[in-house]
Design a protein around this motif. Structure first.
Motif, mmCIF file in Angstrom:
data_model
loop_
_atom_site.group_PDB
_atom_site.id
_atom_site.type_symbol
_atom_site.label_atom_id
_atom_site.label_comp_id
_atom_site.label_asym_id
_atom_site.label_seq_id
_atom_site.Cartn_x
_atom_site.Cartn_y
_atom_site.Cartn_z
ATOM 1 N N LYS A 171 36.136 40.674 45.634
ATOM 2 C CA LYS A 171 35.280 39.489 45.466
ATOM 3 C C LYS A 171 33.792 39.807 45.571
ATOM 4 O O LYS A 171 32.951 39.063 45.045
ATOM 5 N N ASP A 172 33.437 40.927 46.238
ATOM 6 C CA ASP A 172 32.031 41.299 46.386
ATOM 7 C C ASP A 172 31.574 42.288 45.315
ATOM 8 O O ASP A 172 30.432 42.762 45.362
ATOM 9 N N ASP A 173 32.431 42.613 44.372
ATOM 10 C CA ASP A 173 32.074 43.573 43.322
ATOM 11 C C ASP A 173 30.990 42.977 42.424
ATOM 12 O O ASP A 173 31.008 41.781 42.114
ATOM 13 N N ASP A 174 30.038 43.823 42.014
ATOM 14 C CA ASP A 174 28.927 43.336 41.192
ATOM 15 C C ASP A 174 29.379 42.858 39.806
ATOM 16 O O ASP A 174 28.639 42.162 39.105
ATOM 17 N N LEU A 175 30.598 43.203 39.404
ATOM 18 C CA LEU A 175 31.104 42.723 38.112
ATOM 19 C C LEU A 175 31.278 41.209 38.103
ATOM 20 O O LEU A 175 31.288 40.586 37.036
ATOM 21 N N ASN A 176 31.398 40.623 39.276
ATOM 22 C CA ASN A 176 31.529 39.166 39.374
ATOM 23 C C ASN A 176 30.265 38.441 38.901
ATOM 24 O O ASN A 176 30.309 37.243 38.604
ATOM 25 N N GLU A 177 29.161 39.161 38.838
ATOM 26 C CA GLU A 177 27.895 38.554 38.437
ATOM 27 C C GLU A 177 27.691 38.593 36.922
ATOM 28 O O GLU A 177 26.775 37.963 36.397
ATOM 29 N N LYS A 178 28.558 39.316 36.211
ATOM 30 C CA LYS A 178 28.381 39.473 34.771
ATOM 31 C C LYS A 178 29.117 38.364 34.008
ATOM 32 O O LYS A 178 30.228 37.989 34.370
ATOM 33 N N LEU A 187 32.870 52.360 33.546
ATOM 34 C CA LEU A 187 32.632 53.804 33.565
ATOM 35 C C LEU A 187 32.478 54.361 34.976
ATOM 36 O O LEU A 187 32.997 55.433 35.298
ATOM 37 N N ASN A 188 31.739 53.664 35.824
ATOM 38 C CA ASN A 188 31.465 54.169 37.171
ATOM 39 C C ASN A 188 32.337 53.521 38.244
ATOM 40 O O ASN A 188 32.095 53.697 39.438
ATOM 41 N N LYS A 189 33.348 52.775 37.801
ATOM 42 C CA LYS A 189 34.252 52.125 38.754
ATOM 43 C C LYS A 189 35.457 53.028 39.032
ATOM 44 O O LYS A 189 35.948 53.723 38.143
ATOM 45 N N ASP A 232 42.054 44.770 47.252
ATOM 46 C CA ASP A 232 41.779 43.831 48.338
ATOM 47 C C ASP A 232 40.947 44.469 49.441
ATOM 48 O O ASP A 232 40.178 43.793 50.128
ATOM 49 N N GLU A 233 41.074 45.790 49.599
ATOM 50 C CA GLU A 233 40.304 46.523 50.618
ATOM 51 C C GLU A 233 38.997 47.072 50.059
ATOM 52 O O GLU A 233 38.285 47.799 50.751
ATOM 53 N N GLY A 234 38.695 46.747 48.805
ATOM 54 C CA GLY A 234 37.446 47.200 48.205
ATOM 55 C C GLY A 234 37.451 48.659 47.806
ATOM 56 O O GLY A 234 36.403 49.306 47.759
ATOM 57 N N LEU A 235 38.625 49.195 47.479
ATOM 58 C CA LEU A 235 38.750 50.623 47.194
ATOM 59 C C LEU A 235 38.805 50.951 45.704
ATOM 60 O O LEU A 235 39.121 52.072 45.332
ATOM 61 N N TYR A 250 45.679 37.371 46.869
ATOM 62 C CA TYR A 250 44.944 38.224 47.811
ATOM 63 C C TYR A 250 43.594 37.562 48.074
ATOM 64 O O TYR A 250 42.875 37.193 47.142
ATOM 65 N N ALA A 251 43.249 37.442 49.327
ATOM 66 C CA ALA A 251 42.063 36.671 49.721
ATOM 67 C C ALA A 251 40.759 37.269 49.222
ATOM 68 O O ALA A 251 39.802 36.546 48.962
ATOM 69 N N ASN A 252 40.713 38.600 49.088
ATOM 70 C CA ASN A 252 39.441 39.254 48.798
ATOM 71 C C ASN A 252 39.311 39.759 47.372
ATOM 72 O O ASN A 252 38.520 40.665 47.092
ATOM 73 N N THR A 253 40.101 39.191 46.449
ATOM 74 C CA THR A 253 40.043 39.676 45.066
ATOM 75 C C THR A 253 39.621 38.575 44.099
ATOM 76 O O THR A 253 39.714 37.391 44.408
ATOM 77 N N ALA A 254 39.178 39.005 42.932
ATOM 78 C CA ALA A 254 38.811 38.073 41.862
ATOM 79 C C ALA A 254 39.368 38.614 40.542
ATOM 80 O O ALA A 254 39.417 39.825 40.330
ATOM 81 N N THR A 255 39.793 37.714 39.672
ATOM 82 C CA THR A 255 40.357 38.088 38.377
ATOM 83 C C THR A 255 39.329 37.845 37.278
ATOM 84 O O THR A 255 38.780 36.749 37.171
ATOM 85 N N LEU A 256 39.086 38.865 36.467
ATOM 86 C CA LEU A 256 38.083 38.784 35.416
ATOM 87 C C LEU A 256 38.698 39.197 34.076
ATOM 88 O O LEU A 256 39.697 39.926 34.034
#
Length: 296
Positions: A171-178, A187-189, A232-235, A250-256
């Motif tokens: 949920k805190d991944d910067d891809l959520n802002e796109k 590429l860098n993920k 979910d663990e940000g890995l 999962y509480a800490n994930t987002a689907t894009l």
């Protein structure tokens, strides 16, 4: 020649030892040796070569071994079919499924069980084309739901539905802002993906290839739930079938959604063409097919 002789022969070949085979078969070693010599005399062929290295198959023996395995499998399968014919309205339906069945399968079973309360269901996950084909040929399942395009003359494989792949991120991944996400953004993920041999991996890798992007594979897993736990663990990030993502929380994930025409797959229902299937199995197969036809 009878089935008992075939079982004796197969056991010797698999154990590569008369003494070990005799113990497994619960007969004496001389009796086993005599049975094999009789088998060879009846067919006027040497099937086993006995030398200092142990037991080896002759050319004729190798063919005989393969055919014997097939005959015993068919005989065992026939016994299963005969038993199922006695179980009108009862018995067990064995089904092979992929991990993403969770979102739709219970809806179908709820109606089916209402009309067939005495039917027991045995569900097992079967992944990979080889395992799918083997499970059908060995009568381990009546039918299977798979994302494998089965190319086998003895198997009927019917498309059920098409679905997209979606991107799962923390949920805190910067891809959520796109607003729009492309393969270039990955590429860098650190990518989490199924291990080699899984159709899901092949389909995702093919999409990367078509988009001319090299994936940054960081984790290789066998189960989709492991991929979700890692995200979910940000890995890292992962790409999963849409139906599977809908079935987990999962509480800490987002689907894009990734902007690509290549991220999709087909799911099939497959069963043996010549196998006797009880009426209850045909009914369930028809209900599954009708469920997805109604959504077209």
């Amino acid at each position: 020649m009878d089935l008992r002789q075939l079982r004796y022969f197969i056991t010797i070949v698999e154990e590569r030892s008369y003494s070990k085979a005799a113990k497994i078969l619960h007969i004496s070693q001389p009796s086993l040796s005599n049975a094999i010599m009789k088998l060879e005399r009846e067919n006027n062929l040497q099937l086993l070569e006995r030398n200092t290295r142990g037991i080896e198959l002759t050319e004729a023996g190798a063919i005989f071994y393969s055919r014997s395995q097939d005959l015993l499998r068919r005989f065992s399968n026939m016994q299963v079919e005969l038993e199922e014919m006695k179980q009108a309205g009862s018995g067990t339906i064995s089904i092979g499924l992929i991990e993403s069945f969770k979102i739709w399968f219970p809806k179908i079973i709820r109606t089916f069980k209402r009309d067939h309360p005495k039917i027991h269901l045995k569900v097992r996950e079967i992944l990979g084309e080889e395992h799918v084909i083997d499970s059908l040929n060995q009568y381990q399942v009546h039918f299977t739901i798979t994302n494998q395009p089965i190319n086998d003359d003895e198997i009927t494989s019917t498309p059920l539905y098409n679905e997209k792949f979606k991107l799962l991120v923390h949920k805190d991944d910067d891809l959520n802002e796109k607003e729009v996400i492309t393969f270039q953004d990955l590429l860098n993920k650190e990518l989490i993906i199924s291990t080699a041999g899984f159709q899901t991996r092949d389909e995702i890798m093919e999409a990367f290839k078509n988009e001319k992007v090299t994936p940054n594979i960081f984790y290789e897993i066998e189960r989709l739930e492991t991929a979700c736990s890692l995200v979910d663990e940000g890995l890292g990030v992962t790409i999963l079938p849409e139906s599977y993502i809908k079935s987990v929380a999962y509480a800490n994930t987002a689907t894009l959604e990734i902007n690509s025409k290549f991220l999709q797959r087909t799911v099939y229902i497959a069963y043996l063409k010549d196998r006797y299937l009880p009426p209850s199995v045909y009914k369930l197969v028809n209900e599954i097919e009708s469920f997805f036809k109604s959504k077209e």
